[in-house]
Design an enzyme around this catalytic site. Structure first.
Site, short mmCIF file in Angstrom:
data_model
loop_
_atom_site.label_atom_id
_atom_site.label_comp_id
_atom_site.label_asym_id
_atom_site.label_seq_id
_atom_site.Cartn_x
_atom_site.Cartn_y
_atom_site.Cartn_z
N ARG A 1 0.84 -1.22 0.00
CA ARG A 1 0.00 0.00 0.00
C ARG A 1 0.87 1.26 0.00
O ARG A 1 0.59 2.23 0.70
CB ARG A 1 -0.93 0.03 1.22
CG ARG A 1 -1.97 -1.05 1.26
CD ARG A 1 -2.95 -0.96 0.08
NE ARG A 1 -4.11 -1.79 0.31
CZ ARG A 1 -4.17 -3.08 0.03
NH1 ARG A 1 -3.15 -3.69 -0.52
NH2 ARG A 1 -5.28 -3.76 0.27
N SER B 1 -10.53 -0.71 3.38
CA SER B 1 -9.74 -0.82 4.61
C SER B 1 -9.36 0.58 5.09
O SER B 1 -8.76 1.34 4.33
CB SER B 1 -8.43 -1.57 4.35
OG SER B 1 -8.71 -2.83 3.81
N GLU C 1 -4.86 3.93 6.35
CA GLU C 1 -4.54 3.70 4.95
C GLU C 1 -5.15 4.82 4.10
O GLU C 1 -4.62 5.19 3.07
CB GLU C 1 -5.13 2.34 4.52
CG GLU C 1 -4.59 1.84 3.21
CD GLU C 1 -5.56 0.96 2.46
OE1 GLU C 1 -6.37 1.49 1.69
OE2 GLU C 1 -5.49 -0.25 2.67
N1 EPU Z 1 -10.28 -10.68 10.43
C1 EPU Z 1 -10.94 -10.72 11.64
N2 EPU Z 1 -11.98 -9.86 11.83
C2 EPU Z 1 -12.39 -8.98 10.88
C3 EPU Z 1 -11.70 -8.94 9.66
C4 EPU Z 1 -10.65 -9.80 9.45
O1 EPU Z 1 -10.62 -11.50 12.52
O2 EPU Z 1 -13.35 -8.25 11.13
C5 EPU Z 1 -9.20 -11.66 10.18
C6 EPU Z 1 -9.70 -12.75 9.24
O3 EPU Z 1 -10.25 -13.79 9.95
C7 EPU Z 1 -8.44 -13.17 8.55
C8 EPU Z 1 -7.61 -11.93 8.53
O4 EPU Z 1 -8.18 -11.02 9.47
O5 EPU Z 1 -7.75 -14.11 9.30
C9 EPU Z 1 -7.50 -11.30 7.18
O6 EPU Z 1 -8.76 -10.85 6.70
P1 EPU Z 1 -9.06 -10.63 5.15
O7 EPU Z 1 -8.65 -11.80 4.36
O8 EPU Z 1 -10.46 -10.12 5.04
O9 EPU Z 1 -8.04 -9.51 4.70
P2 EPU Z 1 -7.50 -8.20 5.39
O10 EPU Z 1 -6.09 -8.39 5.76
O11 EPU Z 1 -8.46 -7.76 6.45
C10 EPU Z 1 -6.58 -7.18 3.17
C11 EPU Z 1 -6.67 -5.88 2.42
C12 EPU Z 1 -7.99 -5.75 1.69
C13 EPU Z 1 -8.12 -6.91 0.72
C14 EPU Z 1 -8.02 -8.23 1.53
C15 EPU Z 1 -8.05 -9.44 0.65
C16 EPU Z 1 -5.29 -4.34 3.70
C17 EPU Z 1 -5.27 -3.18 4.62
N3 EPU Z 1 -6.51 -4.77 3.36
O12 EPU Z 1 -7.58 -7.15 4.18
O13 EPU Z 1 -7.97 -4.56 0.94
O14 EPU Z 1 -9.34 -6.87 0.02
O15 EPU Z 1 -6.77 -8.25 2.27
O16 EPU Z 1 -6.84 -9.55 -0.03
O17 EPU Z 1 -4.24 -4.83 3.31
C18 EPU Z 1 -8.57 -2.26 0.86
O18 EPU Z 1 -7.37 -2.01 0.81
O19 EPU Z 1 -9.45 -1.35 0.86
C19 EPU Z 1 -9.00 -3.65 1.01
C20 EPU Z 1 -10.28 -3.97 1.19
#
Ligand code: EPU
Length: 337
Positions: free
Chosen positions: A162, A237, A333
């Site tokens: 990012r 995010s 972000e």
């Molecule tokens: N999780 C929780 N609670 C929540 C959300 C997530 O426990 O409310 C845990 C999930 O269980 C999982 C982990 O967090 O183990 C990761 O969650 P997820 O796969 O949804 O991905 P993320 O790390 O929360 C990132 C990006 C997203 C992107 C997703 C999928 C960042 C800041 N965000 O989210 O990007 O869609 O991976 O690749 O890196 C964005 O930038 O706007 C965005 C949505």
């Protein structure tokens, strides 16, 4: 050129925050952009693309320039690859659909990300194992001072998680006018190892998925987890996933044994901010007309009529709470204005 006055920005930011720009202009080509940049008498000028990565906390006293340069074209191709140039004002997902419809591979995992093509390189958008940098060939950007177009290749952009030169050394100096992508014409390299994608494809029993299948899987996943900004104001995010040392992570495991992480390097890991925010008790919390999304704690939402300053305060409360419980600093972000 027509400069409008006292225009609501509500429809120009995906959070749907209703603040007013004193002056506003939408530009459709580089000539107009150069002309607007040369205009004197405006203290501040703000470039707004899709408005998908910004939290507006107050009225803007200067000139908002809406980058609305449209157009997608093939600039060159060989047997294996096609080089596609998309102008900055194209909606990101429309561009992805354009590629999928022609069976050009590479951007399918990035389906349905809100925003415009021109802002995608600034924060190196990413999802489900793919980042913009993986398909990026070059971009053109107008140097605001010199009013000259410059070309940036991948190295010069210095992409990170990012992050890019446009958020660091060159912050505020350039306006991206177009991005050229290198896409596959056949033998597409699919990124389908990411847990939820594999599951989604399995559900449909797709053993040899096409890029369209992958795109559709990503769309279903995003629609099930992330609020559609057209219905509920949000900016994806709100925070980055923080990177901490492995030592700190090991210590935290003593108290939080189920804390997930992704390895970043030999001594660093990334912790999902959504998990930290959920464990801090904020998931699904509402404060009148704004709050934390119920399915993804990383997303702050405006249910309608919320003030940017209220959402900013909520984000600060989340940062403080996460820091108190985990001694981890969450970094926003989205850009806060
Ligand atoms: N999780 C929780 N609670 C929540 C959300 C997530 O426990 O409310 C845990 C999930 O269980 C999982 C982990 O967090 O183990 C990761 O969650 P997820 O796969 O949804 O991905 P993320 O790390 O929360 C990132 C990006 C997203 C992107 C997703 C999928 C960042 C800041 N965000 O989210 O990007 O869609 O991976 O690749 O890196 C964005 O930038 O706007 C965005 C949505």
């Amino acid at each position: 050129m027509h400069i409008e006055q006292n225009i609501s920005l509500k429809h120009y930011n995906t959070f749907g925050i209703d603040v007013v720009a004193k002056y506003f202009i939408s530009i459709k080509n580089i000539t107009e952009l150069k002309e607007v940049l040369s205009l004197e008498g405006y203290d501040q000028k703000l470039i707004l693309g899709g408005g998908s990565n910004i939290l507006l906390t107050k009225n803007f006293d200067g000139l908002v320039i809406n980058n609305n340069i449209k157009g997608i074209e093939i600039v060159s191709e060989n047997q294996d690859f096609v080089y596609v140039k998309a102008n900055a004002g194209e909606n990101w997902h429309d561009f992805v659909s354009w590629c999928i419809n022609r069976d050009y591979g590479g951007v399918e995992n990035l389906s349905l990300i809100p925003g415009n093509v021109g802002t995608a390189p600034i924060q190196n958008i990413g999802a489900y194992g793919v980042e913009l940098k993986d398909v990026f060939e070059s971009c053109q950007a107008l140097n605001k001072e010199r009013k000259k177009l410059e070309s940036f290749d991948k190295d010069k952009c210095d992409f990170g998680y990012r992050n890019s030169i446009f958020k660091q050394q060159a912050k505020g100096e350039y306006i991206i006018t177009s991005v050229t992508f290198k896409l596959t014409k056949h033998s597409h390299i699919l990124n389908i190892d990411y847990g939820v994608i594999a599951l989604e494809l399995d559900k449909k029993d797709l053993k040899t998925p096409s890029i369209k299948d992958v795109s559709e899987a990503v769309i279903r996943i995003r629609e099930s987890k992330l609020p559609n900004p057209k219905e509920i104001g949000n900016s994806g995010s709100f925070f980055k996933n923080p990177v901490i040392s492995k030592t700190q992570y090991q210590e935290l495991l003593n108290n939080f044994s189920d804390m997930p992480c992704y390895t970043v390097s030999d001594n660093k890991v990334k912790v999902p901010a959504g998990w930290l925010i959920e464990k801090s008790g904020f998931k699904g919390k509402t404060f009148g007309n704004y709050g934390v999304h119920k399915k993804q704690a990383l997303v702050l939402v405006n249910y309608g009529g919320a003030k940017g300053s209220d959402i900013l305060k909520l984000s600060e409360l989340i940062q403080k709470t996460v820091s108190r419980i985990f001694s981890i600093t969450l970094e926003a972000e989205v850009n806060i204005l």
